[in-house]
Design an enzyme around this catalytic site. Structure first.
Site, PDB file in Angstrom:
ATOM      1  N   ASP A  78       0.822  -1.217   0.000  1.00 30.94           N
ATOM      2  CA  ASP A  78       0.000   0.000   0.000  1.00 30.94           C
ATOM      3  C   ASP A  78       0.852   1.262   0.000  1.00 30.94           C
ATOM      4  O   ASP A  78       0.454   2.284  -0.550  1.00 30.94           O
ATOM      5  CB  ASP A  78      -0.931   0.003   1.215  1.00 30.94           C
ATOM      6  N   CYS A 119       1.396  -8.382   4.309  1.00 29.00           N
ATOM      7  CA  CYS A 119       0.859  -7.028   4.186  1.00 29.00           C
ATOM      8  C   CYS A 119      -0.658  -7.021   3.986  1.00 29.00           C
ATOM      9  O   CYS A 119      -1.284  -8.050   3.794  1.00 29.00           O
ATOM     10  CB  CYS A 119       1.580  -6.278   3.079  1.00 29.00           C
ATOM     11  N   ASP A 120      -1.183  -5.810   3.973  1.00 31.62           N
ATOM     12  CA  ASP A 120      -2.593  -5.479   4.192  1.00 31.62           C
ATOM     13  C   ASP A 120      -3.625  -6.449   3.629  1.00 31.62           C
ATOM     14  O   ASP A 120      -4.298  -7.154   4.364  1.00 31.62           O
ATOM     15  CB  ASP A 120      -2.870  -4.089   3.612  1.00 31.62           C
ATOM     16  N   LYS A 121      -3.831  -6.455   2.331  1.00 37.15           N
ATOM     17  CA  LYS A 121      -4.925  -7.221   1.743  1.00 37.15           C
ATOM     18  C   LYS A 121      -4.585  -8.686   1.573  1.00 37.15           C
ATOM     19  O   LYS A 121      -5.468  -9.503   1.358  1.00 37.15           O
ATOM     20  CB  LYS A 121      -5.310  -6.626   0.376  1.00 37.15           C
ATOM     21  N   CYS A 191       5.186  -2.657   7.973  1.00 37.44           N
ATOM     22  CA  CYS A 191       5.533  -1.380   8.592  1.00 37.44           C
ATOM     23  C   CYS A 191       5.226  -1.373  10.085  1.00 37.44           C
ATOM     24  O   CYS A 191       4.243  -1.953  10.538  1.00 37.44           O
ATOM     25  CB  CYS A 191       4.819  -0.236   7.876  1.00 37.44           C
ATOM     26  N   GLU A 441      -6.998   4.270   0.110  1.00 39.51           N
ATOM     27  CA  GLU A 441      -6.650   4.776   1.432  1.00 39.51           C
ATOM     28  C   GLU A 441      -6.317   6.270   1.371  1.00 39.51           C
ATOM     29  O   GLU A 441      -5.789   6.762   0.374  1.00 39.51           O
ATOM     30  CB  GLU A 441      -5.453   4.015   1.999  1.00 39.51           C
ATOM     31  N   SER A 467      -5.494   4.334   5.763  1.00 39.41           N
ATOM     32  CA  SER A 467      -4.385   3.478   6.140  1.00 39.41           C
ATOM     33  C   SER A 467      -4.415   3.303   7.650  1.00 39.41           C
ATOM     34  O   SER A 467      -4.843   4.193   8.393  1.00 39.41           O
ATOM     35  CB  SER A 467      -3.068   4.123   5.724  1.00 39.41           C
TER      36      SER A 467
END
Length: 551
Positions: A78, A119-121, A191, A441, A467
């Site tokens: 992202d 990571c995110d998704k 992160c 985001e 985010s």
């Protein structure tokens, strides 16, 4: 075993010939075949080391008498996708990830799976796939990045964006910006704050799909490799015990995840993903359940970006299991549920007690309700989401004047050019699941508001999302979105908006007659799209349902 479809009987000789082309020998044919679903890539910092994690997983599978077969999925960073068209593909990639794993695990029938996201998704996409396939499965993430150090202070990724606002104001110079560039992201891993990736990895552990410390053990530590090896070993045992994802992704386990979500002040994106996971697993979880959990669950940890405490600090005092143990003392956890390693009660017995500083006790919480709040009102008839644990006290009940932007970039330009002043409510619309499309985001505008020193006097609302690195009075996921005729489409600059987080309200202070007159003008026409985004916009549903595809 399911893999018998490709290795048992004379009529499967062609299949066995292909397996032997991979180097398999006869003694391996009777062992469990375990998929290793890995999101490694060379240009996502959270995933750049996942080949190494995967090797440890495969070693563990072999230790336990299984045969590993690795394949790869896509994964969007992202941070690298932010502020350009790429961000519209981030949430949209979740469905592609789930679909691609379904294809691979159906075309090549194996007995179990280890999923390696970070990571995110990628995390929710893989969980959705695990629920859909319902093979014995377990997760191990790549772990969080260590915090950076800039000008003698520990920092996370979000502070880089805030530094841009400070630079624009002349508060810092080129040397400090270069220091951020060189030192804010010092290692591989997701992160370093309680952003979406780390939030989802923590919640995977809380659901029970991963071993303890999956969410918090740093990416660079040898303990992360040992955890990966133990995960591989455990995968083989799950096949032998026939323990499947839907045995674990139950309503009680999902409520445990929601309680943990509220206690750690996780990213508001978790609302989207937990709803989508519940939908895939056939579990009845709605936005109302999240709101109910928010009202009764105390916030026990406040991590970056809401503070200068990082997820690696949480790991040092016992990680997510210590949080769950403290929640259990307050009767907020279902202990009699199954996980990939015994019951939740077994895990609680082995967990450390809350330290009282990083993990507060239920008797002395950071706040008596959860880190996320669900707001409703005429602007958000189907709900909206705010990370209230990262909102300043003076912004918890705020009335301001709308300044409206049909898209993120126009809002960022206005903030950076000092068009936004104290008392404003920045309204960013046509950025929802359909209108964006992809519900991008809004880290750039929220961080610019903080960097400009306005986070105690300016709010932001959007039908897009934020985010996990965002902080401040930022209300997202507004549903219905502008592209579907939600009231946010008819707000005009100069209107008054009231945001009342303690009472879970968000209201446009304009009379009904005026609103009805505005609605006669209609909404913006759909954007001209092609490729995957065109298909995505046609299929995706509202944020209050997790932005899953329509059936």
């Amino acid at each position: 075993m399911r893999s018998d479809l490709i290795k048992s009987g004379v009529d499967r000789t062609p299949h066995k010939a292909l397996l032997k082309a991979l180097g398999l020998v006869d003694s391996e044919m009777d062992k469990p075949f375990i998929a290793v679903v890995c999101a490694a890539s060379d240009y996502v910092p959270g995933h750049s080391h996942l080949h190494e994690i995967s090797r440890a997983v495969k070693d563990g599978i072999r230790n336990a008498g299984g045969i590993p077969f690795e394949f790869f999925t896509i994964g969007v960073c992202d941070g690298l996708a932010m502020n350009h068209k790429g961000m519209r593909y981030s949430l949209a990639s979740r469905e592609l990830i789930a679909d691609s794993i379904e294809v691979m695990l159906t075309a090549h029938p194996l007995d179990g799976a280890v999923f390696i996201p970070n990571c995110d998704k990628i995390v929710p996409g893989m969980i959705m796939a695990a629920a859909r396939m319902n093979l014995p499965s377990i997760f191990v993430s790549g772990g969080p990045m260590n915090p950076g150090r800039v000008q003698g202070k520990r920092v996370g990724y979000s502070e880089i964006y805030e530094a841009i606002g400070q630079y624009s104001n002349g508060e810092i110079g080129d040397d400090v910006i270069k220091d951020y560039e060189n030192n804010a992201c010092p290692t591989c891993g997701s992160c370093s704050g309680m952003y979406t990736a780390n939030s989802m990895n923590c919640l995977t552990e809380a659901i029970g799909l991963a071993l303890p410390f999956n969410g918090t053990e740093p990416a660079v530590n040898s303990a992360r490799r040992r955890l990966a090896k133990e995960t591989g070993e455990r995968a083989v045992e799950l096949v032998r015990q026939n323990i499947r994802p839907k045995d674990i992704i139950t309503k009680k386990n999902m409520l445990n995840a929601l309680a943990t979500d509220m206690a750690i002040g996780a990213s508001s994106n978790t609302v989207l993903h937990l709803l989508a996971i519940a939908h895939e697993a056939g579990v009845d979880i709605k936005l109302e359940d999240i709101d109910a959990m928010s009202r009764v669950t105390p916030q026990l940890a406040k991590l970056n970006p809401a503070s200068d405490i990082f997820i690696t600090d949480l790991n040092d005092v016992g990680g997510i299991q210590a949080v769950i143990k403290e929640l259990a003392k307050g009767k907020h956890i279902n202990e009699d549920v199954l996980t990939v390693s015994g019951t939740q009660a077994d895990r609680i017995k082995a967990a450390r007690d809350a330290d009282g500083v990083i993990i507060h006790t239920c008797d002395k919480p950071i706040r008596k309700d959860g880190g996320i709040a669900i707001l409703s009102g005429n602007i958000a008839e189907h709900g909206s989401v705010v990370k209230q644990g990262a909102v300043k006290p003076e912004m918890m009940d705020f009335t301001g004047m709308a300044k409206v932007f049909d898209g993120e970039q126009a809002a960022v330009d206005a903030i950076m050019n000092n068009v936004i002043i104290p008392g404003d409510v920045v309204v960013i619309r046509y950025e929802g699941p359909k209108g964006g499309p992809g519900m991008p985001e809004m880290l750039a505008p929220t961080a610019a508001i903080v960097g400009k020193g306005l986070d105690g006097s300016v709010a932001l609302i959007t039908d897009g999302r934020f985010s996990g690195a965002s902080r401040g009075a930022a209300v997202g996921h507004i549903s219905p979105e502008a592209a579907e005729g939600g009231l946010i489409a008819f707000i005009e600059s100069g209107d008054k908006i009231h945001i009342d987080i303690p009472n879970r309200k968000i209201e446009l202070l304009v009379d009904e007659k005026t609103i009805e007159e505005r609605k006669k003008k209609g909404i913006l026409p759909p954007k001209q799209l092609d490729g995957y985004l065109k298909r995505y916009a046609k299929l995706v549903t509202s944020s209050n349902t997790g932005a899953v595809f329509s059936e």
